[in-house]
Design a protein around this motif. Structure first.
Motif, short mmCIF file in Angstrom:
data_model
loop_
_atom_site.label_atom_id
_atom_site.label_comp_id
_atom_site.label_asym_id
_atom_site.label_seq_id
_atom_site.Cartn_x
_atom_site.Cartn_y
_atom_site.Cartn_z
N UNK A 118 -48.42 11.63 34.84
CA UNK A 118 -48.88 10.45 35.57
C UNK A 118 -50.15 10.78 36.34
N UNK A 119 -50.20 11.95 36.94
CA UNK A 119 -51.38 12.38 37.68
C UNK A 119 -52.60 12.50 36.76
N UNK A 120 -52.40 13.03 35.57
CA UNK A 120 -53.50 13.11 34.60
C UNK A 120 -54.03 11.72 34.29
N UNK A 121 -53.13 10.78 34.13
CA UNK A 121 -53.53 9.39 33.85
C UNK A 121 -54.32 8.81 35.02
N UNK A 122 -53.84 9.04 36.24
CA UNK A 122 -54.54 8.52 37.43
C UNK A 122 -55.93 9.14 37.58
N UNK A 123 -56.05 10.41 37.24
CA UNK A 123 -57.35 11.07 37.35
C UNK A 123 -58.37 10.54 36.36
N UNK A 124 -57.89 9.95 35.28
CA UNK A 124 -58.80 9.39 34.29
C UNK A 124 -59.40 8.07 34.78
N UNK A 125 -58.98 7.63 35.97
CA UNK A 125 -59.48 6.39 36.56
C UNK A 125 -59.38 5.21 35.61
N UNK A 126 -58.22 5.01 35.08
CA UNK A 126 -57.97 3.88 34.20
C UNK A 126 -57.99 2.59 35.02
N UNK A 127 -57.65 1.52 34.43
CA UNK A 127 -57.66 0.21 35.10
C UNK A 127 -56.41 -0.03 35.94
N UNK A 146 -35.99 13.36 41.39
CA UNK A 146 -36.16 14.72 40.88
C UNK A 146 -37.53 15.31 41.20
N UNK A 147 -38.40 14.50 41.76
CA UNK A 147 -39.75 14.98 42.09
C UNK A 147 -39.67 15.85 43.35
N UNK A 148 -40.24 17.05 43.26
CA UNK A 148 -40.21 18.00 44.38
C UNK A 148 -41.56 18.00 45.10
N UNK A 149 -41.66 18.83 46.12
CA UNK A 149 -42.92 18.95 46.87
C UNK A 149 -44.07 19.33 45.94
N UNK A 150 -43.80 20.13 44.95
CA UNK A 150 -44.83 20.51 43.97
C UNK A 150 -45.37 19.29 43.23
N UNK A 151 -44.50 18.39 42.85
CA UNK A 151 -44.91 17.16 42.18
C UNK A 151 -45.69 16.25 43.09
N UNK A 152 -45.27 16.14 44.36
CA UNK A 152 -46.00 15.30 45.31
C UNK A 152 -47.38 15.88 45.57
N UNK A 153 -47.48 17.21 45.59
CA UNK A 153 -48.78 17.85 45.77
C UNK A 153 -49.72 17.49 44.62
N UNK A 154 -49.19 17.53 43.40
CA UNK A 154 -50.00 17.19 42.23
C UNK A 154 -50.43 15.72 42.28
N UNK A 155 -49.53 14.84 42.68
CA UNK A 155 -49.87 13.42 42.81
C UNK A 155 -50.96 13.23 43.87
N UNK A 156 -50.85 13.95 44.97
CA UNK A 156 -51.87 13.87 46.02
C UNK A 156 -53.24 14.24 45.50
N UNK A 157 -53.33 15.27 44.68
CA UNK A 157 -54.62 15.67 44.10
C UNK A 157 -55.17 14.57 43.21
N UNK A 158 -54.31 13.93 42.46
CA UNK A 158 -54.75 12.84 41.57
C UNK A 158 -55.22 11.64 42.38
N UNK A 159 -54.55 11.35 43.48
CA UNK A 159 -54.95 10.22 44.32
C UNK A 159 -56.32 10.45 44.94
N UNK A 160 -56.67 11.70 45.18
CA UNK A 160 -57.98 12.02 45.74
C UNK A 160 -59.08 11.60 44.76
N UNK A 161 -58.82 11.73 43.45
CA UNK A 161 -59.82 11.44 42.42
C UNK A 161 -59.77 10.00 41.93
N UNK A 162 -58.65 9.35 42.06
CA UNK A 162 -58.47 8.01 41.50
C UNK A 162 -59.30 6.97 42.24
#
Length: 183
Positions: A53-62, A73-89
């Motif tokens: 999902x983070x990869x998709x968000x980083x692609x700045x889709x519509x 089931x999402x852990x702190x590691x997953x939330x960290x990855x999502x945070x990085x994607x949100x920075x780019x989206x």
């Protein structure tokens, strides 16, 4: 669905987006679906699914609205990855994370990514196992990111009334600043 199902979905969406990008400058480009809302609530995804999902968000889709409710089931590691994607989206406006075990650490990761994000307007975090520590991170976020106009943290979090009041105060300031100026 799980992480494998999410990989199939995000890969397919990325393929459509890439096809759109390869033809968008043509004189008569083909029509492509521009996905604006994706509901992946209660799909049993974990950190591998969040990676996709983070990869998709980083692609700045519509994509403008993303629902990830109930994916515990999402852990702190997953939330960290999502945070990085949100920075780019640069397209997402609403992110719904209700009924996850986000916790204070997860909120800190998401806040880190949202500090520079200028498109997100709504963040929903009901029933997220968030304490006053996480609530204070949200206050810090609202002090530096004035594009966020709504954060939902109740019910189901152990955030004090004082911190909730601070969140509401800064949301009010953000909403006031977002109002068009009268001439």
């Amino acid at each position: 669905m799980g992480d494998i199902g999410i990989k199939y979905i995000t890969d397919s969406l990325q393929d459509v987006h890439n096809a759109y990008l390869s033809h968008k400058d043509e004189e008569d480009p083909p029509s492509y679906c521009q996905l604006q809302e994706l509901d992946l609530g209660d799909t049993l995804i974990g950190d591998e699914g969040i990676e996709q999902i983070s990869n998709l968000l980083e692609a700045n889709t519509s994509l403008k609205t993303l629902n990830l409710n109930g994916n515990t089931r999402i852990t702190a590691s997953g939330w960290k990855r999502l945070g990085k994607a949100l920075r780019k989206n640069t397209t997402l406006e609403t992110l719904t994370l209700d009924f996850n075990k986000t916790g204070d650490e997860g909120v800190a990761c998401i806040v880190s990514g949202l500090k520079d994000n200028q498109t997100l307007r709504v963040l929903e975090l009901e029933e997220g196992s968030i304490s006053d520590e996480g609530g204070k991170k949200l206050v810090e976020l609202l002090k530096c990111n004035t594009t966020i106009l709504d954060i939902t943290v109740s019910p189901g979090n152990a955030i004090s009334d004082k911190t909730r009041g601070e969140i509401l105060n800064y949301l009010g300031l953000n909403k006031a600043a977002a109002q068009p100026k009268s001439t």
